[in-house]
Design an enzyme around this catalytic site. Structure first.
Site, short mmCIF file in Angstrom:
data_model
loop_
_atom_site.label_atom_id
_atom_site.label_comp_id
_atom_site.label_asym_id
_atom_site.label_seq_id
_atom_site.Cartn_x
_atom_site.Cartn_y
_atom_site.Cartn_z
N GLN A 1 -48.09 5.02 -36.49
CA GLN A 1 -49.41 5.41 -36.96
C GLN A 1 -49.62 4.84 -38.36
O GLN A 1 -49.06 5.32 -39.34
CB GLN A 1 -49.47 6.95 -36.98
N SER B 1 -51.83 6.61 -43.38
CA SER B 1 -51.71 6.95 -44.80
C SER B 1 -51.52 5.72 -45.67
O SER B 1 -50.89 4.74 -45.27
CB SER B 1 -50.54 7.92 -45.02
N SER C 1 -43.76 6.61 -40.01
CA SER C 1 -42.56 6.94 -39.24
C SER C 1 -42.34 5.93 -38.12
O SER C 1 -43.30 5.44 -37.52
CB SER C 1 -42.68 8.34 -38.64
N GLU D 1 -52.09 14.92 -32.99
CA GLU D 1 -50.99 15.10 -33.93
C GLU D 1 -50.72 16.57 -34.17
O GLU D 1 -49.57 17.01 -34.18
CB GLU D 1 -51.31 14.39 -35.24
N GLU E 1 -52.44 22.78 -47.39
CA GLU E 1 -53.74 23.02 -48.00
C GLU E 1 -54.88 22.56 -47.08
O GLU E 1 -55.89 23.25 -46.92
CB GLU E 1 -53.83 22.31 -49.35
#
Length: 418
Positions: free
Chosen positions: A142, A145, A189, A272, A399
Site C-alpha cells: 500500500q 503514507s 509494509s 484496512e 485520534e
C-alpha cells in the site's frame, strides 16, 4: 449450522486433513514450555524471512488449487463465489491446523488491495493481477503514507503527470499516454516482497486536495522504484520507504477516474479497518490468555499485588468485550448485512488492549523486561512492548478513529477547523 455450511465444513476438514497436521493447543500455553517469543512484527534474519515468505506463498497456492484461495471472490477471477460466512468458517477451522502464516500476503494484499482492484481496476488489470494475488504469485503493498501525509492522507504530494505534459483535465484514457510518477512513500509494509503497489498520487495540484488525487497500480520492479528498509526498535524491517523516480505507468494501471482517487482510497481504508480489527496477534494472542497472565504473576511473585490483579481483571474484561464485538459483526455478516461501526471500534480496542497488556506485563516483570538473563518468559516480552507505539498508529491512528466514531457514528459536531 445449516446443511450447506455443514457440507462446506466437512469439505474444509477433508482438505486440511489431506495436507497438514493438527496444530498443538495454543489456547492455554504451559508456563515455561515452548517458544516464549512475543514478537508482533518480524525480526527474522533475511534468509529466514525469505523462507517464511516462500512458505506463505506455497500454502496460499495449495489453498487456491483446492478452491480455498479466494472463497468470496468471483469465479471468473479464480474465486469460489461463496459468502463471507463461508470465509469466516474456513478461517475458524483452519486455525485448528498447523499451517504456514500467510499474513505477508493476506493482511494488506488480499485483505485491502485485492478488493480495491476488484472494485476499481479496468478488466484487463483485474484479469492480470487478481488470480496471481490469490494464487500466492503476487504480493501487494500500500503506497499511501508519505513524510508529509500520514493521518492527513489527502495531502499526498507524489506527482503523476501525463507523459505528453498534459493536465489531468484531459483524459489520459483518450490520449492513451503513460503517466510519470515522482515522489516518496513511507511506512510501506512488505514492499520488499511485493510485486505491485497501490499508489495515491497528486494529479491536479490546483484542485481541493481530496479531488486532485488519482490511484495507480505500480509494478514494484519498474525502473525508478527503489525500496529502502526502515529498521524498527524490535530489530526487524517490516516497513520501508519507497522512492519513485520518473516511474512510467500505463494508463490501464489507473484505478478509478482521473482525479477520483479518493474514492479508491476510501475503499482500501474501509477494508484496512476490517483487516486490522480481525487480525490475530500470533503468539501474543495465546500469551494474553487469563491462565498465562496469572502464571506470569505467580512466577514473578506479584500475585498478591491487589492493584495488579485489579488491572488484570480490567484487561481481561475489555478483551472479552472486544471478542463479543467481533462476534456481533460476524452475526451481522451471517444475516447478509454489512457490518456497522463495530469494526472501527474493534480496531481501536485491538491496539489499546495489546498496549495495556504490554504495560501490565512490564509492571509485573520490572527490570527483568530489559535485562536478557535467559530466563523464560521475561525479556521476550520486550518485543511486544517495543511494538506497541505502532499498534496505535497502523490502520488509522487512535485520534483519527475516535474522530470518525464521534462524528460519523455518534453524530457529534465536527471539531473546529483553523
Amino acid at each position: 449450522m445449516d446443511q450447506d455450511m455443514q457440507d462446506f465444513a466437512a469439505e474444509v476438514r477433508r482438505f486440511l486433513d489431506a495436507h497438514v497436521a493438527k496444530a498443538p493447543d495454543r489456547t492455554a500455553p504451559t508456563w515455561g514450555e515452548g517458544d516464549d517469543s512475543m514478537a508482533y512484527f518480524s525480526s527474522l534474519p533475511p534468509e529466514e524471512e525469505r523462507e517464511f515468505v516462500r512458505r506463505a506463498r506455497e500454502w496460499q497456492r495449495v489453498r487456491h488449487e483446492n478452491g480455498f484461495g479466494w472463497i468470496t471472490g468471483p469465479e471468473e477471477y479464480g474465486g469460489r463465489g461463496l459468502t463471507p460466512v463461508h470465509d469466516l468458517l474456513y478461517d475458524a477451522i483452519e486455525s485448528e491446523y498447523d499451517v504456514a502464516d500467510t499474513g505477508v500476503l493476506s493482511v494488506i494484499g488480499l485483505g485491502m488491495i485485492g478488493p480495491t482492484i476488484l472494485a476499481h481496476a479496468q478488466p484487463r488489470i483485474r484479469e492480470r493481477w487478481l488470480p496471481a494475488m490469490y494464487r500466492g504469485d503476487a504480493i501487494a503493498c500500500q503506497l499511501f503514507s508519505e513524510p508529509g501525509a500520514g493521518s492527513d492522507l489527502a495531502s499526498v504530494a507524489t506527482r503523476a503527470v501525463r507523459e505528453d505534459g498534459g493536465t489531468s483535465r484531459s483524459s489520459a484514457a483518450e490520449s492513451g499516454g503513460d503517466w510519470v510518477l515522482n515522489g516518496q512513500k513511507v511506512w510501506t509494509s512488505v514492499a520488499q516482497h511485493s510485486e505491485i503497489g497501490l499508489a495515491l498520487t497528486r494529479t491536479d495540484p490546483d484542485a481541493p486536495k481530496h479531488r486532485g488525487i488519482t490511484a495507480f497500480l505500480v509494478p514494484m520492479d519498474a525502473p525508478g522504484v527503489e525500496v529502502r528498509p526502515l529498521r524498527q526498535m524490535t530489530g526487524g524491517a517490516d516497513f520501508n520507504e519507497v522512492f519513485l523516480t520518473d516511474v512510467r505507468i500505463p494508463d490501464d494501471h489507473r484505478l478509478g477516474a482521473v482525479d477520483g482517487g479518493w474514492t479508491v482510497a476510501l475503499t482500501t481504508l474501509m477494508n484496512e479497518r476490517n483487516a486490522v480489527a480481525t487480525e490475530g496477534a500470533g503468539p501474543v494472542a495465546a500469551a494474553l490468555s487469563p491462565d498465562h497472565l496469572a502464571a506470569l504473576m505467580r512466577a514473578t511473585w506479584t500475585w498478591d499485588d491487589r492493584a495488579l490483579r485489579a488491572r488484570l481483571a480490567e484487561l481481561l474484561v475489555d478483551a472479552l468485550a472486544t471478542g463479543y464485538l467481533n462476534a456481533r459483526a460476524q452475526r451481522t455478516l451471517r444475516a447478509g448485512n454489512a457490518p456497522g461501526p463495530e469494526r472501527s471500534v474493534a480496531k481501536l480496542m485491538y491496539g489499546q488492549n495489546l498496549t495495556r497488556a504490554a504495560h501490565f506485563v512490564a509492571d509485573c516483570l520490572g527490570p527483568r523486561l530489559i535485562a536478557d538473563t535467559g530466563r523464560w518468559g521475561t525479556y521476550a516480552w520486550s518485543e511486544l512492548l517495543l511494538a506497541t507505539p505502532a499498534l496505535r498508529i497502523l490502520g488509522g491512528t487512535e485520534e483519527i478513529m475516535k474522530n470518525i466514531l464521534a462524528e460519523r457514528v455518534l453524530g457529534l459536531p465536527k471539531e473546529a477547523r483553523a
